[in-house]
Write a protein that holds these residues in place. Structure first.
Motif, mmCIF file in Angstrom:
data_model
loop_
_atom_site.group_PDB
_atom_site.id
_atom_site.type_symbol
_atom_site.label_atom_id
_atom_site.label_comp_id
_atom_site.label_asym_id
_atom_site.label_seq_id
_atom_site.Cartn_x
_atom_site.Cartn_y
_atom_site.Cartn_z
ATOM 1 N N GLU A 105 0.690 -1.018 0.268
ATOM 2 C CA GLU A 105 0.540 -0.109 -0.190
ATOM 3 C C GLU A 105 0.905 1.004 0.043
ATOM 4 O OE1 GLU A 105 -3.414 1.956 2.680
ATOM 5 O OE2 GLU A 105 -2.871 -0.097 2.573
ATOM 6 N N GLY A 106 0.556 2.078 -0.445
ATOM 7 C CA GLY A 106 1.282 3.365 -0.564
ATOM 8 C C GLY A 106 1.712 3.175 -1.797
ATOM 9 N N ARG A 107 3.148 2.284 -1.947
ATOM 10 C CA ARG A 107 3.916 1.651 -2.936
ATOM 11 C C ARG A 107 3.688 3.366 -4.669
ATOM 12 N NH1 ARG A 107 8.004 0.941 -1.017
ATOM 13 N NH2 ARG A 107 6.977 -1.143 -0.462
ATOM 14 N N THR A 108 4.904 4.023 -4.941
ATOM 15 C CA THR A 108 4.555 4.477 -6.365
ATOM 16 C C THR A 108 5.739 4.252 -7.458
ATOM 17 O OG1 THR A 108 6.427 6.187 -4.813
ATOM 18 C CG2 THR A 108 4.200 6.724 -4.280
ATOM 19 N N THR A 109 5.415 4.255 -8.123
ATOM 20 C CA THR A 109 5.617 4.344 -9.603
ATOM 21 C C THR A 109 7.738 4.721 -9.126
ATOM 22 O OG1 THR A 109 4.054 3.932 -10.896
ATOM 23 C CG2 THR A 109 6.317 5.302 -11.595
ATOM 24 N N GLU A 110 7.608 6.388 -8.561
ATOM 25 C CA GLU A 110 8.859 6.552 -8.459
ATOM 26 C C GLU A 110 10.087 5.468 -7.431
ATOM 27 O OE1 GLU A 110 6.274 8.284 -8.185
ATOM 28 O OE2 GLU A 110 6.039 9.663 -9.799
ATOM 29 N N SER A 111 9.120 5.773 -6.421
ATOM 30 C CA SER A 111 9.549 4.582 -5.600
ATOM 31 C C SER A 111 10.639 3.090 -5.895
ATOM 32 C CB SER A 111 9.161 3.665 -4.306
ATOM 33 O OG SER A 111 8.116 3.329 -4.554
ATOM 34 N N ALA A 112 9.311 2.185 -6.717
ATOM 35 C CA ALA A 112 10.013 1.575 -7.710
ATOM 36 C C ALA A 112 11.024 1.783 -8.617
ATOM 37 C CB ALA A 112 9.049 1.142 -8.560
ATOM 38 N N CYS A 113 11.004 3.159 -9.479
ATOM 39 C CA CYS A 113 11.581 3.248 -10.331
ATOM 40 C C CYS A 113 13.674 3.328 -9.890
ATOM 41 C CB CYS A 113 11.569 4.541 -11.520
ATOM 42 S SG CYS A 113 10.911 4.175 -12.503
ATOM 43 N N ALA A 114 13.172 4.079 -8.105
ATOM 44 C CA ALA A 114 13.877 4.138 -7.116
ATOM 45 C C ALA A 114 15.352 2.788 -7.285
ATOM 46 C CB ALA A 114 14.315 5.471 -6.021
ATOM 47 N N VAL A 115 14.126 1.968 -7.227
ATOM 48 C CA VAL A 115 14.958 0.814 -6.414
ATOM 49 C C VAL A 115 15.398 0.245 -7.536
ATOM 50 C CG1 VAL A 115 14.044 -1.963 -6.163
ATOM 51 C CG2 VAL A 115 13.588 0.040 -4.223
ATOM 52 N N LEU A 116 14.989 0.356 -8.598
ATOM 53 C CA LEU A 116 15.942 -0.309 -10.243
ATOM 54 C C LEU A 116 16.822 0.078 -10.959
ATOM 55 C CD1 LEU A 116 12.685 -1.101 -11.375
ATOM 56 C CD2 LEU A 116 13.861 -3.177 -10.750
ATOM 57 N N TYR A 117 16.632 1.127 -10.115
ATOM 58 C CA TYR A 117 17.847 2.071 -10.722
ATOM 59 C C TYR A 117 18.934 2.282 -9.338
ATOM 60 C CZ TYR A 117 16.037 4.800 -14.196
ATOM 61 O OH TYR A 117 15.265 5.247 -15.884
ATOM 62 N N ALA A 118 18.670 1.437 -8.222
ATOM 63 C CA ALA A 118 19.442 1.525 -7.292
ATOM 64 C C ALA A 118 20.726 0.099 -7.484
ATOM 65 C CB ALA A 118 19.407 1.367 -5.697
ATOM 66 N N ALA A 119 19.665 -0.572 -7.755
ATOM 67 C CA ALA A 119 19.952 -2.475 -7.924
ATOM 68 C C ALA A 119 20.612 -2.211 -9.062
ATOM 69 C CB ALA A 119 18.858 -3.498 -8.299
#
Length: 128
Positions: A105-119
């Protein structure tokens, strides 16, 4: 013209992040209207993180590939869901873990993108 597909885990994470940034994060399934919309290209729809990773490699959010499955394993090791790391065993458990993180709940596109770029960055540095 064929779309160039990523050939490394870091490139795959970046390609998946670009798909999500362009179309949005979808929660609860691979993508919206999975059964009713047969005309909208997958790469033009909001996608789950798992679907974006698979779509970036194969063009289909449901198609398995060794590169996508390797990337999901790397990503799963970086994510916690309710304070827990991934369950090990069959590959679907890794997928469920990544989906669980993306569906929070509350997960955003921005946070998903940030995790992918960090990975992607960590994978290039060998710190994945």
């Amino acid at each position: 013209m064929a779309i160039p597909r990523p050939t490394t885990v870091p490139a795959l994470f970046r390609a998946a992040a670009r798909l999500l940034a362009a179309n949005g994060l979808h929660q609860g399934d691979y993508f919206p209207n999975a059964l009713s919309d047969k005309t909208t290209p997958y790469a033009s729809r909001p996608l789950s993180i798992v679907a974006a990773i698979r779509c970036a490699v194969t063009g289909s959010p449901r198609a398995l590939s060794p590169l996508a499955e390797s990337a999901l394993l790397v990503l799963a090791k970086r994510l916690e869901v309710a304070g827990d790391g991934p369950f090990w065993g069959a590959p679907p458990m890794v997928e469920f873990h990544v989906d669980g993180w993306g569906d929070a709940e509350g997960r955003t596109t921005e946070s998903a993108c940030a995790v992918l770029y960090a990975a992607a960055d960590a994978s290039e540095d060998g710190a994945a």
